[in-house]
Design an enzyme around this catalytic site. Sequence first.
Site, PDB file in Angstrom:
ATOM      1  N   GLY A 149       0.845  -1.199   0.000  1.00  0.00           N
ATOM      2  CA  GLY A 149       0.000   0.000   0.000  1.00  0.00           C
ATOM      3  C   GLY A 149       0.877   1.245   0.000  1.00  0.00           C
ATOM      4  O   GLY A 149       1.946   1.255   0.605  1.00  0.00           O
ATOM      5  N   ILE A 191       1.806   3.331   6.829  1.00  0.00           N
ATOM      6  CA  ILE A 191       1.091   4.275   7.684  1.00  0.00           C
ATOM      7  C   ILE A 191       0.746   3.613   9.019  1.00  0.00           C
ATOM      8  O   ILE A 191       0.464   4.290   9.995  1.00  0.00           O
ATOM      9  CB  ILE A 191      -0.207   4.809   7.031  1.00  0.00           C
ATOM     10  N   ASP A 192       0.765   2.260   9.052  1.00  0.00           N
ATOM     11  CA  ASP A 192       0.325   1.539  10.262  1.00  0.00           C
ATOM     12  C   ASP A 192       1.348   1.596  11.399  1.00  0.00           C
ATOM     13  O   ASP A 192       0.996   1.314  12.545  1.00  0.00           O
ATOM     14  CB  ASP A 192       0.062   0.066   9.921  1.00  0.00           C
ATOM     15  N   ARG A 220     -23.763   8.287  14.439  1.00  0.00           N
ATOM     16  CA  ARG A 220     -23.361   8.126  13.034  1.00  0.00           C
ATOM     17  C   ARG A 220     -21.939   7.567  12.995  1.00  0.00           C
ATOM     18  O   ARG A 220     -21.147   7.824  13.900  1.00  0.00           O
ATOM     19  CB  ARG A 220     -23.344   9.477  12.307  1.00  0.00           C
ATOM     20  N   LEU A 257      -8.196   8.021   2.643  1.00  0.00           N
ATOM     21  CA  LEU A 257      -7.797   9.418   2.850  1.00  0.00           C
ATOM     22  C   LEU A 257      -6.507   9.464   3.659  1.00  0.00           C
ATOM     23  O   LEU A 257      -5.670  10.346   3.484  1.00  0.00           O
ATOM     24  CB  LEU A 257      -8.867  10.152   3.665  1.00  0.00           C
TER      25      LEU A 257
END
Length: 364
Positions: free
Chosen positions: A14, A142-143, A282, A289
């Site tokens: 990714g 990013i993790d 919600r 993103l």
Amino acid sequence: MPRKLRIVINTGGGDAPGLNAVIRAVVLSAYQRGWEVYGSRNGYEGLLDTDQLVRLTPEMVANITALGGTILGTTNKANPFELVVETVTGELEKRDVSDKIISNFRRLGLDYLIAVGGDGSLAIAQRFYEKGIPVIGVPKTIDNDLSATMVTFGFDTAVSTATDAIDKLHSTASAHERVMVVEVMGRYAGWIALHSGIAGSADVILIPEIPFDMDKVCRRLMENELNGRKYGIVVVAEGAAPIGGTITAKTSTEPGRDQVLLGGVGENVAREIRARTGKDTRSLVLGHLQRGGSPTTFDRLLATRFGAAAVRFIEEGLSGVMVANNPPGMVPVPLKMAVERMKRVPLDSDTVQTARDLGICLGD
Ligand code: F6P
């Protein structure tokens, strides 16, 4: 090492903000030494089909540090040791094309591979190293879940994006007196959720490392009501799961992608909150993103340092190692070790303790 070296670089898995900064740093550092750099498009594709191999010059990497994505392209479904190919009869079959890549590498007179990737891509790089290719790995995700390095590039940008989103949700949640549940990425580690949740002043943060109890979550949200604050913000890591429950995921149907795709826990948590508290609730999934956009200053610098260190390690004659950030410096760690263990949030860490000190509910 006086000889003019030829390096090939690829980006795999990714994407993460900062990949282009690594590429630029490798190219500029190599050219300073009089070496050449080639870029392999889409992971190993450029080494398999050499039309997809590009010569990278300093001019080609000018002004790319601030760009998200990767100028070389990337893939998370083209493991060359198990490449999915279509046979003449139209069936899909897995093939090991690693020997072809190795013979192309040698035929083109390449000396080193710099593989920029997360655990999956670095495990592939390790296999090439074991088959005789000199390799340096650069940790990307990013993790932030690679154990050998203190931090990976891309993480800071993802946390900034998530924090920015959480900040924005406060006003709408407050206006409607709602609970907003935000699902963030991170796979089986809660780094993005924990850091963005604290920075974004969440009431509840649910991470994979701490199985959550919905009673505790709802009790914390009802405390808000008692204190006159009629809304709540819940940050959920995609890999979080309830006590005794399982992770919310589906198996990928994409050829070549064996991994499960995490996602959906946020909506489940929102449904439970609505049912148990009666609060209008919600949910939203931040999704990709978090992987997009321009890298933060922190990630630009970190990624640039990773790229420059990779070239220095080559000059020192190292191979089969990953560049690890071990402040204040960059150190080589064996690639094999770098991909062995996932780095999860330590429950006794200062950051976890900080969340507890602030009264943030971690679901336990
Ligand atoms: O590893 C990075 C990551 O963004 C994870 O946080 C997420 O689970 C996964 O990749 C999503 O992968 P894909 O690009 O296949 O949607």
